[in-house]
Design a protein around this motif. Structure first.
Motif, mmCIF file in Angstrom:
data_model
loop_
_atom_site.group_PDB
_atom_site.id
_atom_site.type_symbol
_atom_site.label_atom_id
_atom_site.label_comp_id
_atom_site.label_asym_id
_atom_site.label_seq_id
_atom_site.Cartn_x
_atom_site.Cartn_y
_atom_site.Cartn_z
ATOM 1 N N VAL A 299 0.852 -1.186 0.000
ATOM 2 C CA VAL A 299 0.000 0.000 0.000
ATOM 3 C C VAL A 299 0.889 1.238 0.000
ATOM 4 O O VAL A 299 2.093 1.162 0.195
ATOM 5 C CB VAL A 299 -0.930 0.031 1.234
ATOM 6 C CG1 VAL A 299 -1.814 -1.199 1.278
ATOM 7 C CG2 VAL A 299 -0.125 0.177 2.529
ATOM 8 N N MET A 300 0.250 2.393 -0.209
ATOM 9 C CA MET A 300 0.899 3.681 0.013
ATOM 10 C C MET A 300 0.282 4.253 1.283
ATOM 11 O O MET A 300 -0.881 4.639 1.300
ATOM 12 C CB MET A 300 0.690 4.610 -1.182
ATOM 13 C CG MET A 300 1.484 5.900 -1.094
ATOM 14 S SD MET A 300 3.280 5.702 -1.139
ATOM 15 C CE MET A 300 3.525 5.161 -2.829
ATOM 16 N N ALA A 301 1.052 4.247 2.361
ATOM 17 C CA ALA A 301 0.542 4.674 3.660
ATOM 18 C C ALA A 301 0.929 6.127 3.910
ATOM 19 O O ALA A 301 2.043 6.548 3.589
ATOM 20 C CB ALA A 301 1.100 3.794 4.775
ATOM 21 N N GLY A 302 -0.014 6.898 4.474
ATOM 22 C CA GLY A 302 0.280 8.304 4.687
ATOM 23 C C GLY A 302 -0.483 8.898 5.839
ATOM 24 O O GLY A 302 -1.493 8.356 6.307
ATOM 25 N N GLU A 303 0.015 10.046 6.300
ATOM 26 C CA GLU A 303 -0.651 10.788 7.361
ATOM 27 C C GLU A 303 -0.419 12.275 7.138
ATOM 28 O O GLU A 303 0.452 12.680 6.351
ATOM 29 C CB GLU A 303 -0.123 10.385 8.733
ATOM 30 C CG GLU A 303 1.334 10.729 8.952
ATOM 31 C CD GLU A 303 1.821 10.406 10.356
ATOM 32 O OE1 GLU A 303 2.834 11.001 10.771
ATOM 33 O OE2 GLU A 303 1.199 9.569 11.037
ATOM 34 N N ILE A 304 -1.211 13.089 7.831
ATOM 35 C CA ILE A 304 -0.974 14.529 7.800
ATOM 36 C C ILE A 304 0.306 14.804 8.570
ATOM 37 O O ILE A 304 0.423 14.456 9.751
ATOM 38 C CB ILE A 304 -2.165 15.288 8.411
ATOM 39 C CG1 ILE A 304 -3.441 15.001 7.615
ATOM 40 C CG2 ILE A 304 -1.878 16.787 8.447
ATOM 41 C CD1 ILE A 304 -4.696 15.554 8.256
ATOM 42 N N ALA A 305 1.288 15.382 7.891
ATOM 43 C CA ALA A 305 2.603 15.587 8.493
ATOM 44 C C ALA A 305 2.896 17.033 8.822
ATOM 45 O O ALA A 305 3.702 17.314 9.717
ATOM 46 C CB ALA A 305 3.695 15.050 7.560
ATOM 47 N N GLU A 306 2.290 17.959 8.093
ATOM 48 C CA GLU A 306 2.579 19.378 8.296
ATOM 49 C C GLU A 306 1.287 20.177 8.094
ATOM 50 O O GLU A 306 0.439 19.811 7.271
ATOM 51 C CB GLU A 306 3.631 19.883 7.307
ATOM 52 C CG GLU A 306 4.970 19.145 7.345
ATOM 53 C CD GLU A 306 5.831 19.511 8.538
ATOM 54 O OE1 GLU A 306 5.510 20.516 9.217
ATOM 55 O OE2 GLU A 306 6.822 18.799 8.791
ATOM 56 N N LEU A 307 1.177 21.278 8.816
ATOM 57 C CA LEU A 307 0.006 22.143 8.709
ATOM 58 C C LEU A 307 0.453 23.584 8.955
ATOM 59 O O LEU A 307 1.181 23.856 9.901
ATOM 60 C CB LEU A 307 -1.050 21.730 9.746
ATOM 61 C CG LEU A 307 -2.427 22.388 9.664
ATOM 62 C CD1 LEU A 307 -3.127 22.023 8.370
ATOM 63 C CD2 LEU A 307 -3.272 21.966 10.869
ATOM 64 N N GLY A 308 0.037 24.494 8.087
ATOM 65 C CA GLY A 308 0.417 25.897 8.246
ATOM 66 C C GLY A 308 1.001 26.450 6.963
ATOM 67 O O GLY A 308 0.513 26.151 5.869
ATOM 68 N N ASP A 309 2.054 27.244 7.082
ATOM 69 C CA ASP A 309 2.744 27.813 5.921
ATOM 70 C C ASP A 309 3.803 26.819 5.460
ATOM 71 O O ASP A 309 4.848 26.666 6.088
ATOM 72 C CB ASP A 309 3.386 29.143 6.321
ATOM 73 C CG ASP A 309 4.072 29.838 5.145
ATOM 74 O OD1 ASP A 309 4.221 29.210 4.075
ATOM 75 O OD2 ASP A 309 4.484 30.994 5.308
ATOM 76 N N LEU A 310 3.563 26.133 4.353
ATOM 77 C CA LEU A 310 4.434 25.042 3.889
ATOM 78 C C LEU A 310 5.251 25.438 2.665
ATOM 79 O O LEU A 310 5.691 24.568 1.910
ATOM 80 C CB LEU A 310 3.599 23.788 3.593
ATOM 81 C CG LEU A 310 2.709 23.282 4.737
ATOM 82 C CD1 LEU A 310 2.081 21.947 4.368
ATOM 83 C CD2 LEU A 310 3.475 23.171 6.046
ATOM 84 N N ARG A 311 5.505 26.711 2.498
ATOM 85 C CA ARG A 311 6.216 27.151 1.289
ATOM 86 C C ARG A 311 7.641 26.625 1.217
ATOM 87 O O ARG A 311 8.240 26.616 0.145
ATOM 88 C CB ARG A 311 6.204 28.669 1.211
ATOM 89 C CG ARG A 311 7.099 29.387 2.206
ATOM 90 C CD ARG A 311 6.942 30.884 2.111
ATOM 91 N NE ARG A 311 5.632 31.306 2.620
ATOM 92 C CZ ARG A 311 5.083 32.481 2.334
ATOM 93 N NH1 ARG A 311 5.716 33.331 1.538
ATOM 94 N NH2 ARG A 311 3.900 32.798 2.837
ATOM 95 N N VAL A 312 8.213 26.191 2.331
ATOM 96 C CA VAL A 312 9.604 25.721 2.323
ATOM 97 C C VAL A 312 9.711 24.249 1.943
ATOM 98 O O VAL A 312 10.827 23.718 1.853
ATOM 99 C CB VAL A 312 10.266 25.948 3.701
ATOM 100 C CG1 VAL A 312 10.274 27.425 4.051
ATOM 101 C CG2 VAL A 312 9.589 25.139 4.796
ATOM 102 N N PHE A 313 8.587 23.571 1.719
ATOM 103 C CA PHE A 313 8.608 22.148 1.401
ATOM 104 C C PHE A 313 8.410 21.911 -0.092
ATOM 105 O O PHE A 313 7.670 22.640 -0.759
ATOM 106 C CB PHE A 313 7.508 21.396 2.155
ATOM 107 C CG PHE A 313 7.709 21.337 3.637
ATOM 108 C CD1 PHE A 313 8.482 20.340 4.202
ATOM 109 C CD2 PHE A 313 7.138 22.287 4.473
ATOM 110 C CE1 PHE A 313 8.675 20.282 5.575
ATOM 111 C CE2 PHE A 313 7.317 22.242 5.841
ATOM 112 C CZ PHE A 313 8.096 21.239 6.393
#
Length: 419
Positions: free
Chosen positions: A338-352
């Motif tokens: 499977v492709m497993a995932g979760e919410i990892a970041e929240l907010g201003d994500l311009r650096v990702f």
């Protein structure tokens, strides 16, 4: 083109890479013994904690010996299959001048799956719970002892340490996925050079130059901080310089095939360069200019500028980032990839960086309900208590847009990764 060669020898009938187990390796080894005993030799170099054979496969008659090992971490499977595709190329085209040059110039040794017990569980560590790659000094794992004994017996002039890396790894500054990362590991704290490490750097340079046209900007350089416990660093200290190849994230669903192809190109290119002199002649600048890896710099998916309900307060505008990677889960008693995932970041994500970016303007992100709707359905906004989105939550979400009818919302997209 080496990619054309791979297209003719690649394995088509395969389980997803996370599901390649020791039994499959055993079958591939048997095939080599049966179909090409004049080219390949095989021995059992040792056994895992749970008694699975650690196969040592070799071909060639050249004076220069190299040693490749894969999957010392059980959940890092890409190079294992790529090695057997390399063997298939050697088996099928053994009389071609290109292959004959390899057979005459090198003796190539490989341990295709060093941690079969970990592979069975799709876990990093072995059955004892030890990271084999941190056992070079204590040698408490039978797998580590096997690798050390093989290196000491063969005294190879170069080693290839084949791994997978975190799918959150980006290339520094560009934020592109680090689909392949390379390193000539240090052999001491000072991170000095000797002729062996210089050769390893030049082999990395050759690989970089070969792969760059296929994945421009997606090649990173792993940190060369000396890790006193690690095999790659210590094998260099013991006299065998090593090339580390780390296979990383890929943006499309065909990631298994795409990443195997990159590994095949890298390995064939490197071996040929050792035979034809291109390795020694390579430009060190091509190695030194590889941008560094950026750990945790990449996300699988980013929703930009959506409305989000946090754990308290009113909805606010934020970017939401999902981290995801290949995994194995049990379904009805069977292992599935499977492709497993979760919410990892929240907010201003311009650096990702992100493998996929969704424009969230005008959208509201909420968790999927137990009985999720379909895309295009019109639904009411869930009660406030069921709208909360937070880091660590499963990436099971829906993107809603206010519908013309009061109180109703159109489901624009469903986002669903495995837990």
């Amino acid at each position: 083109m080496i990619t054309d060669i791979w297209n003719t020898v690649r394995f088509h009938e395969l389980p997803p890479l996370p599901l390649v187990r020791h039994a499959q390796v055993e079958a591939w080894v048997r095939r080599l013994r049966e179909e090409a005993p004049d080219v390949f030799q095989v021995e059992t170099a040792g056994h895992s904690v749970e008694g699975r054979a650690l196969h040592h496969v070799w071909f060639g008659r050249g004076p220069r010996h190299v040693l490749l090992w894969s999957q010392m971490h059980g959940d890092e499977p890409t190079a294992t299959t790529a090695l057997f595709e390399l063997f298939e190329y050697i088996r099928r085209d053994r009389e071609h001048p290109r292959v004959e040059a390899l057979l005459a110039g090198l003796t190539v040794h490989a341990v295709p799956m060093l941690n079969p017990d970990g592979a069975e569980r799709f876990q990093r560590v072995n059955a004892q719970g030890i990271d084999i790659n941190r056992d070079a000094l204590m040698l408490q794992t039978p797998e580590g002892r096997t690798l050390k004994a093989l290196r000491d017996r063969l005294q190879p002039s170069l080693g290839f340490n084949l791994h997978n890396q975190d799918w959150r790894t980006a290339v520094e500054k560009t934020r592109k996925p680090a689909s392949i990362s390379l390193l000539a590991p240090a052999f001491d704290e000072a991170r000095g050079d000797n002729p062996g490490r210089v050769l390893a750097k030049k082999v990395c340079a050759v690989i970089r130059d070969a792969l760059e046209p296929f994945i421009p900007g997606q090649i990173g350089r792993y940190s060369d901080a000396f890790e006193v416990r690690a095999f790659g660093d210590n094998i260099g200290r013991w006299g065998t310089p090593t090339v580390l190849i780390e296979t990383g994230p890929w943006p499309t669903a065909d990631h298994d095939e795409a990443l195997r192809r990159l590994n095949f190109v890298a390995l064939v290119t490197a071996l040929e360069a050792l035979v034809n002199g291109q390795a020694e002649a390579a430009d060190l600048g091509s190695y030194d200019s590889i941008p560094l890896n950026e750990s945790k710099g990449l996300l699988r998916l980013v929703v930009k500028g959506a409305q989000v309900f946090g754990e308290a307060g009113e909805a606010f505008t934020a970017d939401l980032g999902v981290a995801a990677s290949p995994a194995v889960r049990k379904r009805a008693g069977a292992a599935v990839a499977v492709m497993a995932g979760e919410i990892a970041e929240l907010g201003d994500l311009r650096v990702f960086g992100a493998l996929e970016t969704v424009d969230g303007a005008g959208l509201t992100v909420v968790p999927l309900p137990p009985e999720p709707p379909k895309e295009g359905d019109t639904v009411p906004l869930p009660p406030r208590g069921n709208c909360t989105v937070r880091v660590g939550q499963p990436a099971e979400l829906m993107l809603l847009r206010a519908a013309p009818a009061p109180g109703l919302w159109r489901v624009e997209r469903l986002i669903r990764f495995e837990r």
